[in-house]
Design an enzyme around this catalytic site. Structure first.
Site, PDB file in Angstrom:
ATOM      1  N   LYS A 197       1.032  -0.872   0.168  1.00 21.36           N
ATOM      2  CA  LYS A 197       0.457   0.452  -0.113  1.00 21.36           C
ATOM      3  C   LYS A 197       0.697   0.796  -0.039  1.00 21.36           C
ATOM      4  O   LYS A 197       2.105   1.256   0.728  1.00 21.36           O
ATOM      5  CB  LYS A 197      -0.862  -0.345   1.124  1.00 21.36           C
ATOM      6  CG  LYS A 197      -1.645   1.526   1.212  1.00 21.36           C
ATOM      7  CD  LYS A 197      -2.990   1.143   2.582  1.00 21.36           C
ATOM      8  CE  LYS A 197      -3.048   1.832   2.350  1.00 21.36           C
ATOM      9  NZ  LYS A 197      -4.699   2.578   3.620  1.00 21.36           N
ATOM     10  N   LYS A 249      -2.261  -2.449  -3.921  1.00 18.72           N
ATOM     11  CA  LYS A 249      -3.738  -0.800  -3.679  1.00 18.72           C
ATOM     12  C   LYS A 249      -2.483   0.790  -3.894  1.00 18.72           C
ATOM     13  O   LYS A 249      -1.373   0.264  -2.843  1.00 18.72           O
ATOM     14  CB  LYS A 249      -3.907  -0.654  -2.089  1.00 18.72           C
ATOM     15  CG  LYS A 249      -4.695   0.182  -1.823  1.00 18.72           C
ATOM     16  CD  LYS A 249      -5.140   0.725  -0.798  1.00 18.72           C
ATOM     17  CE  LYS A 249      -5.972   1.446  -0.956  1.00 18.72           C
ATOM     18  NZ  LYS A 249      -6.503   1.669   0.285  1.00 18.72           N
TER      19      LYS A 249
END
Ligand code: PBG
Length: 324
Positions: A197, A249
């Site tokens: 992330k 992500k």
């Protein structure tokens, strides 16, 4: 003049041929819908930077979940928007906090007909907006945060979540949550780890979606966009700590990371098409600059082609309903 012997265009010449040889599938079951539920809301509240997405009331959350299930959506990922926040994000742990109440509502509405997931993170619940609790010097305290995540995870499993999504990028979060779930008897509650992330500008609209209080940035815990090797290290750690699924992500600016993770992960891989990715397409389409429906399918197909087994997307219900 030599004409070409090899003619790849042959396989593109009719819709039936193109369908026959399509390499990448996009199915409703592969889509996960992120949803927001707002404490004490009486009307669904539109999110200006995410046209078409709302902060749900408890009632509208149930309705939207039922629609998603009817469209065949594979999972729901719930975020809570609390009315009050404090330094330790205690509303996230409270069984009566908005996220846990919303999870109970979802489970009672759809049961096991889809997979119910919870964001296991403190940023929606803290008055400073960080994903963890702060040390005296104002830095995010990794290990103190893990203690809170463990409590939060058990509360979410108690509330009926099938899969928990730790998204705070604290070191050791997957292992601590796994231990806490096991100790509480939640052996079948799984972990969808936010493995790679990045500290991304594409999360901008999400901050509005959860009324985030953050003033600084998350660069001391989320990853530097320039790195890919680091994501493979995060992957190895998350798998070692017991992640059942892993996530990359954002999606579109990190398709190389997604591909690298998918090539070596021996668990299902998810990608999150985040708020800013959604907002860009909606804004360009609203201006008449791109064909909205084709663009949406192309983005999702690209994310699948790069290696995502499943995709979190705010268009999940709409796209699922559109797929044959
Ligand atoms: C953290 C979390 C965020 C998103 C999902 N989980 C925000 C952040 O890390 O700043 C962003 C999702 C999106 O932008 O759509 N709880």
């Amino acid at each position: 003049m030599a004409f070409p012997t090899h003619r790849p265009r042959r396989l593109r010449s009719t819709p039936a041929l193109r369908r026959l040889v399509a390499e990448t599938t996009l199915r409703p079951r592969q889509l996960i819908l992120p949803m927001f539920v707002k404490e004490n809301a009486t009307e669904p509240a539109p999110i200006a930077s995410m046209p078409g997405v709302v902060q749900h009331t408890r009632d509208s959350l149930r309705k939207a979940a039922a629609e998603a299930v009817a469209a065949g959506v594979g999972g729901l990922m719930l975020f809570g928007v609390p009315e009050t926040r404090d330094a330790t994000g205690s509303a996230g742990v409270d069984p009566d906090g908005v996220l846990n109440v919303g999870l109970r509502d979802l489970r009672s509405e759809v049961g096991d007909a889809t997979v119910i997931m919870a964001d296991t993170c403190l940023d929606e619940f803290t008055d400073h907006g960080h994903c963890g609790v702060l040390a005296a010097d104002g830095s995010v305290d990794n290990d103190a945060t893990l203690t809170v995540y463990a409590q939060m995870a058990v509360a979410q499993a108690d509330a009926g979540a099938h899969l928990l999504g730790p998204s705070g990028m604290m070191d050791g979060q997957v292992g601590v949550i796994r231990d806490a779930l096991d100790a509480a008897g939640h052996l079948d509650t799984g972990i969808l780890a936010y493995t790679a992330k990045y500290a991304s500008a594409f999360f901008g609209p999400f901050r509005e979606a959860v009324d985030s209080q953050l003033t600084g940035d998350r660069k001391t815990y989320q990853q530097d966009p320039s790195n890919i090797r680091e994501s493979l290290r995060e992957l190895a750690l998350d798998l070692d700590e017991g992640a059942d699924m892993v996530m990359v992500k954002p999606a579109m600016s990190y398709l190389d990371v997604l591909r690298a993770v998918a090539e070596v992960a021996d668990v299902p891989v998810a990608a999150y098409q985040v708020s800013g990715e959604y907002a860009m397409v909606e804004a360009a389409a609203a201006n008449g600059w791109i064909d909205r429906d084709r663009t949406i399918l192309e983005t999702l197909t690209g994310i699948r082609r790069a290696g995502a087994d499943v995709v979190l997307t705010y268009w999940a219900t709409e796209v699922a309903a559109r797929l044959d």
